[in-house]
Write an enzyme that holds these catalytic residues in place. Sequence first.
Site, mmCIF file in Angstrom:
data_model
loop_
_atom_site.group_PDB
_atom_site.id
_atom_site.type_symbol
_atom_site.label_atom_id
_atom_site.label_comp_id
_atom_site.label_asym_id
_atom_site.label_seq_id
_atom_site.Cartn_x
_atom_site.Cartn_y
_atom_site.Cartn_z
ATOM 1 N N ARG A 183 54.463 26.199 43.074
ATOM 2 C CA ARG A 183 52.784 26.643 42.879
ATOM 3 C C ARG A 183 52.419 25.205 42.139
ATOM 4 O O ARG A 183 53.124 24.529 40.403
ATOM 5 C CB ARG A 183 53.078 27.758 41.635
ATOM 6 C CG ARG A 183 51.101 28.128 40.815
ATOM 7 C CD ARG A 183 51.512 29.079 39.670
ATOM 8 N NE ARG A 183 49.799 29.071 39.146
ATOM 9 C CZ ARG A 183 48.973 29.983 39.569
ATOM 10 N NH1 ARG A 183 49.488 31.021 40.787
ATOM 11 N NH2 ARG A 183 48.232 30.063 39.219
ATOM 12 N N HIS A 223 46.856 31.036 48.671
ATOM 13 C CA HIS A 223 47.460 31.083 48.195
ATOM 14 C C HIS A 223 48.420 33.026 48.752
ATOM 15 O O HIS A 223 47.507 33.376 48.820
ATOM 16 C CB HIS A 223 46.903 31.889 47.204
ATOM 17 C CG HIS A 223 47.265 32.775 45.956
ATOM 18 N ND1 HIS A 223 48.233 32.831 45.551
ATOM 19 C CD2 HIS A 223 46.313 32.929 44.898
ATOM 20 C CE1 HIS A 223 49.318 33.198 44.588
ATOM 21 N NE2 HIS A 223 47.837 32.958 43.800
ATOM 22 N N GLN A 274 49.357 36.033 46.631
ATOM 23 C CA GLN A 274 48.272 36.716 46.141
ATOM 24 C C GLN A 274 47.272 37.971 47.759
ATOM 25 O O GLN A 274 47.801 39.097 47.474
ATOM 26 C CB GLN A 274 47.333 36.205 45.503
ATOM 27 C CG GLN A 274 45.883 36.744 45.292
ATOM 28 C CD GLN A 274 46.109 37.300 43.832
ATOM 29 O OE1 GLN A 274 46.719 36.998 42.770
ATOM 30 N NE2 GLN A 274 45.583 38.729 43.949
ATOM 31 N N ASP A 313 37.127 35.752 42.311
ATOM 32 C CA ASP A 313 37.396 34.379 41.491
ATOM 33 C C ASP A 313 37.498 34.094 39.926
ATOM 34 O O ASP A 313 35.458 34.076 40.092
ATOM 35 C CB ASP A 313 38.072 34.049 42.235
ATOM 36 C CG ASP A 313 39.453 33.225 41.409
ATOM 37 O OD1 ASP A 313 39.919 33.244 40.183
ATOM 38 O OD2 ASP A 313 40.232 32.279 42.721
ATOM 39 N N CYS A 323 41.775 37.956 41.412
ATOM 40 C CA CYS A 323 43.397 37.429 41.581
ATOM 41 C C CYS A 323 43.515 37.400 39.964
ATOM 42 O O CYS A 323 44.577 37.140 40.005
ATOM 43 C CB CYS A 323 43.359 36.675 42.168
ATOM 44 S SG CYS A 323 41.892 34.827 42.230
ATOM 45 N N ARG A 380 51.187 42.207 42.993
ATOM 46 C CA ARG A 380 52.343 40.268 43.101
ATOM 47 C C ARG A 380 53.759 41.220 43.355
ATOM 48 O O ARG A 380 53.749 40.637 43.770
ATOM 49 C CB ARG A 380 52.031 40.330 42.067
ATOM 50 C CG ARG A 380 50.370 39.920 42.218
ATOM 51 C CD ARG A 380 49.910 38.547 43.347
ATOM 52 N NE ARG A 380 50.384 37.650 43.464
ATOM 53 C CZ ARG A 380 50.111 37.003 42.834
ATOM 54 N NH1 ARG A 380 49.136 36.176 41.676
ATOM 55 N NH2 ARG A 380 51.297 35.184 42.506
#
Length: 333
Positions: free
Chosen positions: A106, A133, A136, A229, A270, A315
């Site tokens: 990440r 991502h 996600q 987001d 998210c 997740r």
Amino acid sequence: MDLKGRNFLTLKDYSPEEITYLLDLAEKLKAKKKAGELHDYYRGKNIALIFEKTSTRTRCSFEVAAHDLGMGTTYLDPGGSQIGKKESIADTAKVLGRMYEGIEYRGFGQEIVEELAKYAGVPVWNGLTNEYHPTQMLADMLTIREHFGKLKGLKLVYMGDARYNMGNSLMVVCAKLGLDFVACTSKKYFPNEALVAQCQEYARASGASITLTEDAMAGTKDADVIYTDVWVSMGEPDYVWEERIRELTPYKVTRQIMENAGEKAIFLHCLPSFHDLHTKIGKEMGDRFGLKDMEVTDEVFLSEQSKVFDEAENRMHTIKAVIVATLGAPAQI
């Protein structure tokens, strides 16, 4: 379906059938977790978690998923390894690949996780880069499918800055799985033209559509999913806050937007979210700009239409599915 040994770097690399398989696998693993059924298939195995950008959900999801699967984890924070500093990415990958069955990354550019995957010799999983991502996306699609019972034919609207990982990845996964994707934002924040063209090819195959619009009410009309987001990503300079607030406030998710979408619509994010002033940064921005929220109002975030905590839990289940699939799914699942 055999995905053993595959990397998980972007959903551009996966077919609609493979993505659906991962969602189905996550659903099965979630059911086992809820039933209290042990599924520690990988006792004695270990994975490395490289975090050049910190996270709550991604770290906890990987660690709990690995623990449930009987695996050990080594967490390497931004100061916990020499990757890219005293040791090249290629050398780091070769070392970790000798010690671990899989590596999560990440951090920053997509080229970093791609290079790790090139040299590791074990599956590498993208926990977030500037461009994509994918973990996600699986959580988002599972949440949507759980709520509506399907994916194909639904309309998902992304509001805010659609140029980076979230806008890019949502456009890719919607186009592949047959959801109509709308980027609803100022033209300055539209996704990259080359990626839009690529996703239009995916959409032609799946029967989906891709729309870019600056009209918030037209874009969100009759939507099934409203998604947003934070407006400023990790690592971006402080001075961009004023610019983003000025230019993206017309695309804030409000009660009016949700009503325009309709009673059936759900809200996703998210996380983390600046829906109130109960964070250090939220308070600073509130004091500085006279705001009480940013990308979404508290009213919407806490409403019945909001499924953000279902999404956050998913997740873990979807990341577990990625680990299982790429390490080789046991016959008993």
